[in-house]
Structure formats: structure tokens, C-alpha cells
Design a protein around this motif. Structure first.
Motif, mmCIF file in Angstrom:
data_model
loop_
_atom_site.group_PDB
_atom_site.id
_atom_site.type_symbol
_atom_site.label_atom_id
_atom_site.label_comp_id
_atom_site.label_asym_id
_atom_site.label_seq_id
_atom_site.Cartn_x
_atom_site.Cartn_y
_atom_site.Cartn_z
ATOM 1 N N MET A 1 2.118 -31.673 -5.056
ATOM 2 C CA MET A 1 0.999 -31.103 -4.324
ATOM 3 C C MET A 1 -0.049 -30.557 -5.289
ATOM 4 N N GLN A 2 -1.238 -30.309 -4.805
ATOM 5 C CA GLN A 2 -2.337 -29.844 -5.646
ATOM 6 C C GLN A 2 -2.279 -28.320 -5.783
ATOM 7 N N VAL A 3 -2.186 -27.862 -7.008
ATOM 8 C CA VAL A 3 -2.093 -26.429 -7.270
ATOM 9 C C VAL A 3 -3.117 -26.087 -8.354
ATOM 10 N N SER A 4 -3.809 -24.987 -8.191
ATOM 11 C CA SER A 4 -4.808 -24.620 -9.198
ATOM 12 C C SER A 4 -4.105 -24.102 -10.456
ATOM 13 N N VAL A 5 -4.779 -24.230 -11.574
ATOM 14 C CA VAL A 5 -4.226 -23.744 -12.835
ATOM 15 C C VAL A 5 -3.978 -22.241 -12.746
ATOM 16 N N ASP A 6 -4.873 -21.550 -12.061
ATOM 17 C CA ASP A 6 -4.695 -20.105 -11.936
ATOM 18 C C ASP A 6 -3.476 -19.755 -11.082
ATOM 19 N N GLN A 7 -3.231 -20.553 -10.039
ATOM 20 C CA GLN A 7 -2.018 -20.331 -9.239
ATOM 21 C C GLN A 7 -0.765 -20.565 -10.078
ATOM 22 N N ILE A 8 -0.808 -21.573 -10.907
ATOM 23 C CA ILE A 8 0.352 -21.857 -11.774
ATOM 24 C C ILE A 8 0.604 -20.673 -12.704
ATOM 25 N N ARG A 9 -0.493 -20.146 -13.242
ATOM 26 C CA ARG A 9 -0.352 -19.041 -14.191
ATOM 27 C C ARG A 9 0.188 -17.787 -13.494
ATOM 28 N N THR A 10 -0.391 -17.417 -12.365
ATOM 29 C CA THR A 10 0.029 -16.170 -11.704
ATOM 30 C C THR A 10 1.447 -16.296 -11.140
ATOM 31 N N THR A 11 1.781 -17.470 -10.611
ATOM 32 C CA THR A 11 3.135 -17.665 -10.076
ATOM 33 C C THR A 11 4.168 -17.641 -11.202
ATOM 34 N N SER A 12 3.831 -18.263 -12.330
ATOM 35 C CA SER A 12 4.756 -18.251 -13.469
ATOM 36 C C SER A 12 4.967 -16.829 -13.967
ATOM 37 N N ALA A 13 3.895 -16.069 -14.063
ATOM 38 C CA ALA A 13 4.019 -14.683 -14.523
ATOM 39 C C ALA A 13 4.887 -13.877 -13.558
ATOM 40 N N ALA A 14 4.663 -14.076 -12.267
ATOM 41 C CA ALA A 14 5.457 -13.340 -11.276
ATOM 42 C C ALA A 14 6.933 -13.705 -11.385
#
Lengths: 329, 329
Positions: free
Chosen positions: A1-14
Motif C-alpha cells: 500500500m502507499q505510505v508516506s515517508v513521514d508515516q514510515i518514520r513516525t510509525t518506526s519511531a513509535a
């Protein structure tokens, strides 16, 4: 699915914080995960997130430790990661290493006792963004046999090279490759997908060439270009494990295993000021780039760097990341 | 025939002096010729002597110029060979570069505007003999195409790596290899012998794979391990030509041609103090060496270094050397 780079970053940090990492350490690692996905490096992005979380939980990596940085010589900076992640240690040491390289013409940044750095090019890219040539190496868990051998002795021991472009522009070249015939991730991904691997990548436990990824993982990868990749892999081992005092690839268990002793890996970066000797780097490299552009089908590695946003992430991988990011009670 | 290493050295020096080289410059070059023969490196020994002499006579290399050495930064030493031989320039700069590496932890020695250095490992071996890790690169005349291409863009752009052993002992590792699939000398020797070359070494002028050495010399060599060797070759070009301000491989005519513009090549050496970061190089590398010794058929490159004395030199080659050494009237 399409995920923004910022979503990837914030989800990874969480996810990292949910499993025990400190805020700033998690932010540094998450930035590297997002950058890998942004540049299409699927092996070094979200694919590693679960292992980071499980290893935080098991104590295989220390997510809250403060790295220790010092400069034992004017051109030599050491960042002791103290069995924590590589990215926070590098981030703390980079400004000092950049200053050392500019003052001395060349400097070395040795990251000692760290967790896997995953994407080595992530770091050399930062060196080049500051206008310096970045060359980096790291060891890994032993999976590569010498030419004619069967015993895994070296890690895939990659080399990353980034040559800066003009001013704030993209790098003139960016390359990041294993000194083995192939990156380990390509073998594990082939096994997961139930696919054969090409001939020339690996041998089985008896030293016989194999196209079975499971047999390869029970045997060994071979070096790129035979003795050339073997020699480079040994050099990487000497610099990354030897100079930093981290452990040899021989003594590092599989990087994605949840349990076990800390990775205790080393990275070694050489930072070179392009103007240290006068010279004419920009002019000479531009001439090469023009010749490359005149030969259809040939290109300078990593120039231009691709940038994906949003990123097409496999559904199951993204659902796993979201699940990992749920705070644990 | 059997010739002593000392005879090779004195005859080579006499030949160079007979063709216009200064005494000390000739002595430095002759030492390198003898060392190549002593270590079984037949491509970089007497095989090059005739071209050196013809190029001295034609003015393609300046045999009497004094190299200029300076240190523009504390860790950066430049040796301008001023279109003379590489060996005298390196010899004049090495002590300063060794001191810089010890003081700073790492240093760079850039040799600019020099004749071909021939055996790159000859130089890194000297760095390691002083107890430092030596990594060297040089560009050459363009003969290597990028992956998928047909146009010669890079030289064979070799890398040499020597890791010091304990104290005055032999190096722990010594490797010297082209970033192309093969050294150019192997193609020219195959052509001279009327032999085919193996598949995977070269393409013809249309970019098609070839086993004909003449077609390869009219076409291009390919990089070792595809994009990996290509990236390394580009890095070598950036360091050796770019940082030193010497000309690109694209602008260097065949290295053995008697006439033409000076080579104007660059070499770039990185000198690393093994103890700069603390670390444990000797211990870690010894562990790797033991694992290698336990895997039959595998070896550490260049360990131990072989040493031949006397050397078995082809009759015609030795007769030519003797003829070149006759003082010209």
C-alpha cells in the motif's frame, strides 16, 4: 500500500519506543528506516523493524544508552555505541569528524560496539551532504567463505562510497554494495518467497555451488569476483572489527535473531576533503559523467538518487509495523 | 634464464640511466622493477623496462626532474611528480606521510602528475613495512567500459591493500588487483602469445562479449563483478585523478606507447595507524587467519609474500634488458 515517508518514520519511531528505545535514539533509527524506504532500499528499511523491536525487548540491543565520542588523534574520531544502535552513535560523532576532516584533509570515524548499521550508504550520504567524500565499511555476521572454501568466515562486509556533487545538489556518485557476490537479504528474501537463487552466489555446507537459498544459508555465500571481493572483505574486517576493537564477523550471531549476545559490530568511515590537495575533483568527475552519458545504457551509480514518496509498502509489512507501534502495556 | 634480483636491479638502473634518467631517479625505479620480479609480478617488472627507456628517450617521461613535496593540511601530503616517474616522488614524500598518519591517526598521500606507477602494491607494501595500513589507488589509460556499455571510460584503476603484520614480520595481508575483470597486461600478453582470452573479460568495439584479445583492445574491458567494480573504478578515478588534479584516464594514451603526451596520472594513498582508535587489529586479524587456515584451500591474499631469488626471466626479455643497459653514444 502507499505510505508516506513521514508515516514510515513516525510509525518506526513509535514501534522502537514501544519496545524500549529512548526518544532520541528511536528518532535517529527511524530516520534511517524511512530513508531506506524512500530510496527503494527494501532490504534495509521496514524489513528490519521487527527485529529491532524484538532485540530491544530481549536486550540484544540497548535502546537507551548514550554513545561516547572522543577524538584520540586530531584526525581520528571514535564513537563507542556501547552496544546500542549505530545511528545515534554516528549522529553524535559526525560533526566532530567533519571538522577533523576539514582541518586535516582526511579523517576517520570509527563506530565501535554497535548494533548493525543496516544501510551503510545512509551514513556516507550524510558525509557527502556536508561536501566531503565518504567511504564506509562494516562487518556483519559470518556468512561468506573464501574462494574454494566452505566455512563462513566473513560477513557480507559492504563498502559504501558517496562522492559529493556541487553545493547543495545531489551526490555525483552513490554506491553501497556487499563484497560478497550478493547481499544476505537477497538470500533470505528468496527463501521467504520460495524462489531459487542464481548460480554463482553461494555454496552448500560441503562447499558445492548451490541455487537453493536454504542450502546457501546452511553453507556460505561466495565473494564478489573471487579473490578481489575476498581481499576487500578482509580489508573491511580489519578496518571495521580490528581498528574499532569490535568483534569479528565470526563471533556475531545472525543479525535478525531476536535473542543472543549483542551484535558488537564496527563501522569505519573515511572522510576526505575534496580540496585538501588542490586538485580538480568536480571538473574531472564531470568529464567522466559526460562520457558516461554519451554511452547509452551506462550510468553513474546512484546519480541521480531516486526518491519515492509515498512508498509502495507490502500490506503485511505495513500492518506489522502498525502493530509493533501499539504501546505495550 | 636465472637472474639474481640484484642483477635485475642494477641492469634496470643502467638501462634507465643510459636513456637519460638521473642516477637517484633510476635507482628508485629499478628497485621497483626488481621487487616486481622478486614477487612474481611479471607484468610490472622487466616487461615495462623497454617502454620506460623509449619514453625517456622521447620525452614522454622526465627522468631527471625533482619531485615537489608539501603538506597543505596536517593529514594531507602532496607529491608533485612533475611528469617524472612515480617511484621517486613517492620516496621523497613517504617519510612526511608516515609522520602525518602517526600524528593524526590517518593521512593521505597524493602523488600528482606522474608516470605510471606500474605495481601499486609496491607502494602500499612500503607503508605497511612502517607499521601502518596502506590502501592505494591509481588511474590509468581508458580501457574499461561501464556495465552494458562499449566506450572505454576508466583505466583498469587498481586498488592495493597491505595490512601490516607484527613488528618486522611480513604483512598480514597484501592484495593488489584491478577493478576491471582483469589487468590490461593479461590481455596484451595473450595477444602477444596468440592466445584467446576467457569469456567475461572484455567486449568488442560494438559492445559484444569477445574472447579475441585484439578485439578486446579495440573495444573495452568490463568491470569486475559488474556494478561493484564499476563503482570502485569510479571511486579510484575520483581519488587518483580528481583529488590530485592529474588527468582522467580518458585523456591518457596507452601507457607503453613510446611517444605521446606524458601520462600525467595520479596515485592516492591512505595511511592508517592501526592503533589510532585503540582497537585490536592484530588480535582480530589473527583470529580470521586461524579460521582461514582451518578451511583447506583458502588463503589470506599475499600472506606469506613469495620471494624469488634468482628469478626465472624469459631469455629474450633478459637479452633486451642487457641491450638497453649498454650506454648510448
Amino acid at each position: 500500500m502507499q505510505v508516506s515517508v513521514d508515516q514510515i518514520r513516525t510509525t518506526s519511531a513509535a514501534a522502537l519506543i514501544a519496545h524500549g528505545a529512548g526518544d532520541w535514539q528511536a528518532a535517529e533509527v527511524a530516520r534511517a528506516v524511512a530513508r531506506a524506504e524512500e530510496t527503494g532500499n527494501v532490504i534495509c528499511g521496514l524489513y528490519y523493524l521487527e527485529s529491532y523491536c524484538l532485540q530491544l525487548a530481549s536486550g540484544r540491543v540497548n535502546g537507551t544508552v548514550e554513545p561516547q565520542v572522543h577524538a584520540p588523534r586530531p584526525g581520528a574520531v571514535t564513537a563507542d555505541a556501547r552496544l546500542g544502535f549505530a545511528q545515534p552513535a554516528f549522529a553524535r560523532a559526525l560533526p566532530l569528524a567533519l571538522d577533523a576532516a576539514r582541518a586535516n584533509g582526511i579523517a576517520a570515524l570509527a563506530v565501535a560496539h554497535s548494533h548493525t548499521c543496516t544501510s551503510l550508504g545512509y551514513f556516507t550520504e550524510q558525509i557527502a551532504a556536508a561536501g566531503l567524500i565518504g567511504i564506509g565499511v562494516t562487518n556483519a555476521s559470518a556468512i561468506v567463505a573464501g574462494p574454494g572454501g566452505r566455512r563462513p568466515i566473513l560477513g557480507t562486509n559492504p563498502i559504501a562510497i558517496t562522492i559529493p556533487g556541487d553545493g547543495d545538489g545531489p551526490p555525483a556518485m552513490h554506491a553501497d554494495f556487499s563484497t560478497a557476490a550478493v547481499a544476505l537479504g537477497k538470500i533470505t528474501m528468496a527463501r521467504a518467497a520460495g524462489e531459487a537463487i542464481p548460480p554463482g552466489w553461494a555454496v552448500d555446507a560441503e562447499g558445492r555451488p548451490t541455487t537453493d537459498p536454504a542450502a546457501a544459508l546452511g553453507g556460505a555465500l561466495v565473494s564478489a569476483a573471487g579473490y578481489k571481493g575476498w581481499a576487500l572483505g578482509l580489508m573491511v574486517e580489519a578496518l571495521a572489527a580490528g581498528l574499532t576493537g569490535s568483534v569479528n564477523s565470526l563471533d556475531v550471531k545472525g543479525l535478525k535473531l531476536a535473542d543472543g549476545p549483542p551484535h558488537d559490530l564496527g563501522q569505519y568511515y573515511i572522510l576526505i576533503d575534496p580540496g585538501a590537495h588542490g586538485g580538480a575533483l568536480a571538473d574531472r568527475f564531470a568529464t567522466v559523467a559526460r562520457a558516461v552519458a554519451d554511452d547509452p545504457g551506462v550510468r553513474i551509480p546512484g546519480a541521480p538518487r531516486r526518491r519515492l514518496d509515498p512508498v509502495d509498502v507490502p500490506d503485511a509489512l505495513w500492518q506489522l509495523a502498525l502493530a509493533l507501534a501499539v504501546p505495550q502495556t
